[in-house]
Design an enzyme around this catalytic site. Structure first.
Site, PDB file in Angstrom:
ATOM      1  N   ILE A   1       0.116   5.646   3.267  1.00  0.00           N
ATOM      2  CA  ILE A   1       0.674   4.808   4.533  1.00  0.00           C
ATOM      3  C   ILE A   1       2.289   5.722   4.628  1.00  0.00           C
ATOM      4  CG2 ILE A   1       1.835   2.797   5.574  1.00  0.00           C
ATOM      5  CD1 ILE A   1      -0.771   1.256   4.258  1.00  0.00           C
TER       6      ILE A   1
ATOM      7  N   ASP B   1       9.448   7.549  -5.162  1.00  0.00           N
ATOM      8  CA  ASP B   1       8.124   6.898  -5.595  1.00  0.00           C
ATOM      9  C   ASP B   1       7.816   7.801  -6.909  1.00  0.00           C
ATOM     10  OD1 ASP B   1       5.336   7.163  -5.991  1.00  0.00           O
ATOM     11  OD2 ASP B   1       4.924   6.718  -4.161  1.00  0.00           O
TER      12      ASP B   1
ATOM     13  N   CYS C   1       5.159   0.405  -0.710  1.00  0.00           N
ATOM     14  CA  CYS C   1       4.609   0.297  -2.225  1.00  0.00           C
ATOM     15  C   CYS C   1       3.854  -1.007  -2.191  1.00  0.00           C
ATOM     16  CB  CYS C   1       5.626   0.671  -3.208  1.00  0.00           C
ATOM     17  SG  CYS C   1       7.053  -0.648  -3.058  1.00  0.00           S
ATOM     18  N   PRO C   2       3.043  -0.929  -3.336  1.00  0.00           N
ATOM     19  CA  PRO C   2       2.170  -1.936  -3.567  1.00  0.00           C
ATOM     20  C   PRO C   2       3.043  -3.163  -4.115  1.00  0.00           C
ATOM     21  CG  PRO C   2       1.562  -0.383  -5.271  1.00  0.00           C
ATOM     22  CD  PRO C   2       2.462   0.313  -4.193  1.00  0.00           C
TER      23      PRO C   2
ATOM     24  N   THR D   1       6.384  -3.772   5.550  1.00  0.00           N
ATOM     25  CA  THR D   1       4.764  -3.761   6.069  1.00  0.00           C
ATOM     26  C   THR D   1       3.922  -3.661   4.735  1.00  0.00           C
ATOM     27  OG1 THR D   1       4.407  -1.403   6.224  1.00  0.00           O
ATOM     28  CG2 THR D   1       5.031  -2.700   8.188  1.00  0.00           C
TER      29      THR D   1
ATOM     30  N   ARG E   1       4.090  -5.776   1.298  1.00  0.00           N
ATOM     31  CA  ARG E   1       3.822  -7.329   0.767  1.00  0.00           C
ATOM     32  C   ARG E   1       4.892  -7.917   0.823  1.00  0.00           C
ATOM     33  NH1 ARG E   1      -0.605  -6.015   1.997  1.00  0.00           N
ATOM     34  NH2 ARG E   1      -2.635  -6.173   0.739  1.00  0.00           N
TER      35      ARG E   1
ATOM     36  N   ASP F   1       6.046  -7.664   8.533  1.00  0.00           N
ATOM     37  CA  ASP F   1       4.705  -7.766   8.897  1.00  0.00           C
ATOM     38  C   ASP F   1       4.035  -8.550   7.848  1.00  0.00           C
ATOM     39  OD1 ASP F   1       2.323  -7.270  10.501  1.00  0.00           O
ATOM     40  OD2 ASP F   1       1.572  -6.117   9.034  1.00  0.00           O
TER      41      ASP F   1
ATOM     42  N   GLU G   1       3.219 -16.125   3.070  1.00  0.00           N
ATOM     43  CA  GLU G   1       2.299 -15.837   4.297  1.00  0.00           C
ATOM     44  C   GLU G   1       1.103 -16.911   4.062  1.00  0.00           C
ATOM     45  OE1 GLU G   1       2.063 -11.671   4.523  1.00  0.00           O
ATOM     46  OE2 GLU G   1      -0.175 -12.027   4.118  1.00  0.00           O
TER      47      GLU G   1
ATOM     48  N   HIS H   1       1.192 -10.106   9.855  1.00  0.00           N
ATOM     49  CA  HIS H   1       0.258  -9.381   8.879  1.00  0.00           C
ATOM     50  C   HIS H   1      -0.893  -8.458   9.810  1.00  0.00           C
ATOM     51  CE1 HIS H   1      -1.089  -8.617   4.637  1.00  0.00           C
ATOM     52  NE2 HIS H   1      -1.643  -7.529   5.204  1.00  0.00           N
TER      53      HIS H   1
HETATM   54  P1  NAI Z   1      -0.982   4.001  -1.680  1.00  0.00           P
HETATM   55  O1  NAI Z   1      -1.737   3.685  -3.084  1.00  0.00           O
HETATM   56  O2  NAI Z   1      -1.727   5.047  -1.090  1.00  0.00           O
HETATM   57  O3  NAI Z   1       0.399   4.214  -2.082  1.00  0.00           O
HETATM   58  C1  NAI Z   1       1.191   3.438  -2.745  1.00  0.00           C
HETATM   59  C2  NAI Z   1       2.364   4.359  -3.262  1.00  0.00           C
HETATM   60  O4  NAI Z   1       3.536   3.431  -3.992  1.00  0.00           O
HETATM   61  C3  NAI Z   1       2.092   5.474  -4.308  1.00  0.00           C
HETATM   62  O5  NAI Z   1       2.478   6.578  -3.765  1.00  0.00           O
HETATM   63  C4  NAI Z   1       2.543   4.746  -5.651  1.00  0.00           C
HETATM   64  O6  NAI Z   1       3.072   5.964  -6.426  1.00  0.00           O
HETATM   65  C5  NAI Z   1       3.863   4.103  -4.902  1.00  0.00           C
HETATM   66  N1  NAI Z   1       4.507   3.094  -5.992  1.00  0.00           N
HETATM   67  C6  NAI Z   1       3.997   2.445  -6.751  1.00  0.00           C
HETATM   68  N2  NAI Z   1       4.973   1.538  -7.267  1.00  0.00           N
HETATM   69  C7  NAI Z   1       6.170   2.015  -6.734  1.00  0.00           C
HETATM   70  C8  NAI Z   1       7.438   1.627  -7.085  1.00  0.00           C
HETATM   71  N3  NAI Z   1       7.938   0.812  -8.235  1.00  0.00           N
HETATM   72  N4  NAI Z   1       8.526   2.126  -6.331  1.00  0.00           N
HETATM   73  C9  NAI Z   1       7.982   3.352  -5.381  1.00  0.00           C
HETATM   74  N5  NAI Z   1       6.873   3.587  -5.050  1.00  0.00           N
HETATM   75  C10 NAI Z   1       5.837   2.943  -5.859  1.00  0.00           C
HETATM   76  O7  NAI Z   1      -1.067   2.656  -0.733  1.00  0.00           O
HETATM   77  P2  NAI Z   1      -1.022   2.801   0.776  1.00  0.00           P
HETATM   78  O8  NAI Z   1      -2.547   2.791   1.365  1.00  0.00           O
HETATM   79  O9  NAI Z   1      -0.009   3.465   1.235  1.00  0.00           O
HETATM   80  O10 NAI Z   1      -0.623   1.105   0.965  1.00  0.00           O
HETATM   81  C11 NAI Z   1       0.672   0.747   0.543  1.00  0.00           C
HETATM   82  C12 NAI Z   1       0.809  -0.737   0.621  1.00  0.00           C
HETATM   83  O11 NAI Z   1       0.672  -1.074   1.998  1.00  0.00           O
HETATM   84  C13 NAI Z   1      -0.534  -1.624  -0.014  1.00  0.00           C
HETATM   85  O12 NAI Z   1      -0.307  -1.612  -1.356  1.00  0.00           O
HETATM   86  C14 NAI Z   1      -0.412  -2.898   0.853  1.00  0.00           C
HETATM   87  O13 NAI Z   1       0.314  -3.740  -0.041  1.00  0.00           O
HETATM   88  C15 NAI Z   1       0.147  -2.434   2.140  1.00  0.00           C
HETATM   89  N6  NAI Z   1      -0.674  -2.525   3.121  1.00  0.00           N
HETATM   90  C16 NAI Z   1      -0.250  -3.335   4.328  1.00  0.00           C
HETATM   91  C17 NAI Z   1      -1.178  -3.509   5.293  1.00  0.00           C
HETATM   92  C18 NAI Z   1      -0.708  -4.384   6.519  1.00  0.00           C
HETATM   93  O14 NAI Z   1      -1.486  -4.863   7.368  1.00  0.00           O
HETATM   94  N7  NAI Z   1       0.584  -4.756   6.571  1.00  0.00           N
HETATM   95  C19 NAI Z   1      -2.327  -2.956   5.387  1.00  0.00           C
HETATM   96  C20 NAI Z   1      -2.702  -2.104   4.256  1.00  0.00           C
HETATM   97  C21 NAI Z   1      -1.809  -1.871   3.233  1.00  0.00           C
END
Ligand code: NAI
Length: 328
Positions: free
Chosen positions: A155, A174, A205-206, A232, A234, A258, A263, A295
């Site tokens: 994302i 990252d 980030c997660p 957006t 968590r 978001d 929530e 969300h």
């Molecule tokens: P992804 O796994 O592709 O990317 C997450 C990135 O965060 C990775 O590159 C990882 O190295 C990095 N990361 C991990 N710990 C970190 C830290 N302490 N500092 C900086 N970077 C760090 O995940 P994706 O698909 O990009 O999703 C990201 C987050 O978005 C998900 O974990 C989820 O919580 C949230 N999300 C929200 C949605 C919504 O509807 N608002 C829908 C889908 C996901």
């Protein structure tokens, strides 16, 4: 496979029934969230399918295992709501949908930015009431501003690409720099530098024990006065009370959420006829420069179709005792 769906909304039913046409799983839909109380609904099911706010802790997993449930299928990317160690110990597989539409969430982050910056949410109401005054609607050019991203996975990378299209300078933090971002000119710096130098900060980030409250009072103090903060990811990435303090003194210039720490008690349901007891959320809603959506970042037609398809394919793989790439 017989699958019990929890926290089901009408749109989930539509997308899963459509995706199941060729797969022939048996789908049973429940509106209730999965909890100790509703676990009994999961009788004779092989798998339960849950969403972001179903809290799958060790106790609940033991209840599920006792009922013969073999798989927990998350119809989302994040998995912070599942006790993975407990699931492993009980022999319950956990699968998720790591990627469905990074565009959906990245574009929603942009929607929050554009709305907050140009105050279209306020302009909409004003004009409908015959108020054509511009006072209070002043924005800034995104062009030339520095946008900081924390987390440049799927994302975050799409979001970076979008913001580059606006002529922004992109910086990011990252632990694992994204090669596409590097090639497109995103500059990787440490987390504090992102916070110090950015006009707009977006969290992608997660949520993990390490990232919980990564934005607290000390981190907010590092940010530029008037910064726009977008989350957006968590809710618990941000210490909400600290950001409220930042908003009250004007240090945080705009906040787009978001996701929200608490929530689970509110989002995805209609509480408009109730007295909402969450004073932190209610305080946030008093600020004209705060925009909260419930969300909905993931909520596009394309994302729902992909979520349903991947979830059911994950379960087909497990049913056939094949390796599932989306198992956790
Ligand atoms: P992804 O796994 O592709 O990317 C997450 C990135 O965060 C990775 O590159 C990882 O190295 C990095 N990361 C991990 N710990 C970190 C830290 N302490 N500092 C900086 N970077 C760090 O995940 P994706 O698909 O990009 O999703 C990201 C987050 O978005 C998900 O974990 C989820 O919580 C949230 N999300 C929200 C949605 C919504 O509807 N608002 C829908 C889908 C996901």
């Amino acid at each position: 496979m017989r699958i019990g769906f929890f926290s089901t909304k009408p749109y989930d039913k539509t997308s899963f029934i459509h995706a199941n046409a060729a797969l022939m799983h048996e789908l049973i839909f429940f509106e209730a969230a999965l909890s100790e109380q509703t676990c009994a609904l999961a009788c004779d099911v092989d798998a339960v399918c849950v969403f972001v706010n179903d809290q799958i802790d060790a106790h609940l997993l033991r209840c599920l295992a006792g009922r013969g449930v073999k798989v927990v299928a998350l119809r989302c990317a994040g998995f912070n709501n599942v006790d993975l160690a407990a699931a492993r110990a009980l022999g319950i597989a956990v699968v998720r949908v790591p990627a469905y539409s990074p565009y959906a969430v990245a574009e929603h982050a942009l929607a929050l930015i554009l709305t907050l910056n140009r105050h279209t949410h306020r302009a909409y109401n004003r004009v409908r009431e015959g108020n054509f005054a511009l006072n209070g609607l002043l924005g800034f050019d995104l062009h030339g501003k520095t946008v900081g991203i924390i987390g440049t996975g799927r994302i975050g990378a799409v979001f970076a690409h979008i913001m580059q299209g606006f002529g922004c300078t992109l910086i990011a933090y990252d632990q694992i720099p994204n090669s596409t971002c590097l090639q497109s000119g995103v500059r990787y710096v440490d987390q504090d530098t992102v916070l110090r130098e950015s006009d707009v900060i977006s969290l992608h980030c997660p949520l993990t024990p390490q990232t919980q409250h990564m934005i607290d009072a000390s981190k907010i103090a590092l940010m530029k006065p008037g910064v726009m903060l977008i989350n957006t990811g968590r809710g618990a990435l941000i210490d909400t009370s600290a950001v409220i303090d930042g908003l009250k003194v004007g240090h945080v210039g705009a906040l787009g959420l978001d996701v929200y720490e608490q929530e689970e008690a509110l989002f995805f349901e209609d509480h408009s006829n109730e007295i909402i007891q969450d004073d932190v959320l209610e305080r946030l809603l008093t600020f004209p420069n705060v925009l909260i959506t419930a969300h909905q970042g993931f909520f596009t037609r394309e994302a729902l179709a992909a979520i349903a398809e991947t979830t059911l394919l994950n379960l087909s793989q497990i049913e056939r005792h094949k390796a599932c790439p989306n198992a956790l």
